[in-house]
Design an enzyme around this catalytic site. Structure first.
Site, PDB file in Angstrom:
ATOM      1  N   ARG A   1      -6.471   0.330   9.816  1.00  0.00           N
ATOM      2  CA  ARG A   1      -6.755  -0.798   8.909  1.00  0.00           C
ATOM      3  C   ARG A   1      -5.668  -1.861   8.971  1.00  0.00           C
ATOM      4  O   ARG A   1      -5.923  -3.043   8.758  1.00  0.00           O
ATOM      5  CB  ARG A   1      -6.970  -0.302   7.472  1.00  0.00           C
TER       6      ARG A   1
ATOM      7  N   GLU B   1       1.503  15.383   3.800  1.00  0.00           N
ATOM      8  CA  GLU B   1       1.424  16.371   2.725  1.00  0.00           C
ATOM      9  C   GLU B   1       1.350  17.788   3.337  1.00  0.00           C
ATOM     10  O   GLU B   1       2.040  18.701   2.907  1.00  0.00           O
ATOM     11  CB  GLU B   1       0.185  16.086   1.886  1.00  0.00           C
TER      12      GLU B   1
HETATM   13  P1  AMP Z   1       1.784   6.210   2.850  1.00  0.00           P
HETATM   14  O1  AMP Z   1       2.427   6.671   4.127  1.00  0.00           O
HETATM   15  O2  AMP Z   1       1.721   7.315   1.813  1.00  0.00           O
HETATM   16  O3  AMP Z   1       2.418   4.956   2.295  1.00  0.00           O
HETATM   17  O4  AMP Z   1       0.258   5.933   3.169  1.00  0.00           O
HETATM   18  C1  AMP Z   1      -0.124   4.752   3.697  1.00  0.00           C
HETATM   19  C2  AMP Z   1      -1.397   4.824   4.488  1.00  0.00           C
HETATM   20  O5  AMP Z   1      -2.375   5.688   3.920  1.00  0.00           O
HETATM   21  C3  AMP Z   1      -1.980   3.427   4.491  1.00  0.00           C
HETATM   22  O6  AMP Z   1      -2.070   3.040   5.849  1.00  0.00           O
HETATM   23  C4  AMP Z   1      -3.323   3.527   3.830  1.00  0.00           C
HETATM   24  O7  AMP Z   1      -4.300   3.052   4.720  1.00  0.00           O
HETATM   25  C5  AMP Z   1      -3.558   5.002   3.532  1.00  0.00           C
HETATM   26  N1  AMP Z   1      -3.743   5.266   2.075  1.00  0.00           N
HETATM   27  C6  AMP Z   1      -2.958   6.042   1.297  1.00  0.00           C
HETATM   28  N2  AMP Z   1      -3.427   6.123   0.036  1.00  0.00           N
HETATM   29  C7  AMP Z   1      -4.545   5.366  -0.001  1.00  0.00           C
HETATM   30  C8  AMP Z   1      -5.494   5.001  -1.048  1.00  0.00           C
HETATM   31  N3  AMP Z   1      -5.387   5.459  -2.304  1.00  0.00           N
HETATM   32  N4  AMP Z   1      -6.507   4.190  -0.717  1.00  0.00           N
HETATM   33  C9  AMP Z   1      -6.641   3.711   0.542  1.00  0.00           C
HETATM   34  N5  AMP Z   1      -5.802   4.003   1.549  1.00  0.00           N
HETATM   35  C10 AMP Z   1      -4.749   4.823   1.301  1.00  0.00           C
END
Ligand code: AMP
Length: 173
Positions: A61, A98
């Site tokens: 995305r 996770e």
């Molecule tokens: P993080 O590494 O935890 O910051 O996760 C980021 C990635 O996970 C991003 O590229 C988002 O596309 C996806 N992501 C994580 N949580 C969500 C959410 N609640 N809704 C949509 N995409 C999410």
């Protein structure tokens, strides 16, 4: 015309991809020509005049926003992809999920030393993904001018993993 409220164009999908996650669906924003254009214009505003050489985005995305932003800023586009997708020689970084780990890759000749770059993704959650990208960039000796997101889930405190970098998020929850 009233300024368009971008957050009204984002759809919440409960329990996707698994129970307990409230997924922020950006397809409804992309689908709206005014909202998509406005989100790119607002992201670009932060970096116009800052001589950005490359926009670095994360599969998949992130590519949607990163590519449009690179065009708008007159910058090159550099994809960061999941392991095994890039055809040339790569640098890799592994990071904790996770459950288990994931590996991201970038072409090892993608960014000349001293380049001024920004990192772009759709959403900042825990910050693990983008922190991994910042690690990937270290050996290139590029200047990370900023990190931009469409959405930040502030309650997950992802910014705390990205200390020292200017962070921009258009919509915060
Ligand atoms: P993080 O590494 O935890 O910051 O996760 C980021 C990635 O996970 C991003 O590229 C988002 O596309 C996806 N992501 C994580 N949580 C969500 C959410 N609640 N809704 C949509 N995409 C999410």
């Amino acid at each position: 015309m009233k300024p368009l409220q971008l957050n009204s164009c984002i759809r919440d999908i409960p329990d996707f991809p698994k129970k307990g996650i409230l997924f922020k669906d950006i397809t409804t924003l992309l689908n709206n020509k005014q909202a998509f254009a406005r989100s790119i214009d607002l992201l670009a505003k932060e970096f116009q005049g800052k001589r950005i050489d490359h926009v670095i985005s994360i599969e998949s995305r992130g590519f949607i926003f990163g590519a449009a932003l690179a065009y708008k800023l007159g910058a090159g586009f550099v994809p960061v992809r999941k392991k095994g997708k890039l055809p040339g020689k790569t640098k890799q970084v592994s990071y904790q999920l996770e459950y288990g780990t994931d590996t991201l890759e970038i072409h090892d000749d993608a960014i000349p030393r001293g380049s001024r770059v920004i990192i772009v993704d759709d959403l900042l959650a825990t910050g693990g993904t983008v922190r991994a990208v910042t690690k990937l960039l270290r050996s290139f000796q590029a200047k990370v001018v900023g990190i931009a997101f469409l959405i930040e889930l502030t309650f997950l405190k992802g910014r705390s993993k990205l200390k020292g970098y200017p962070i921009h998020a258009l919509i915060q929850y």
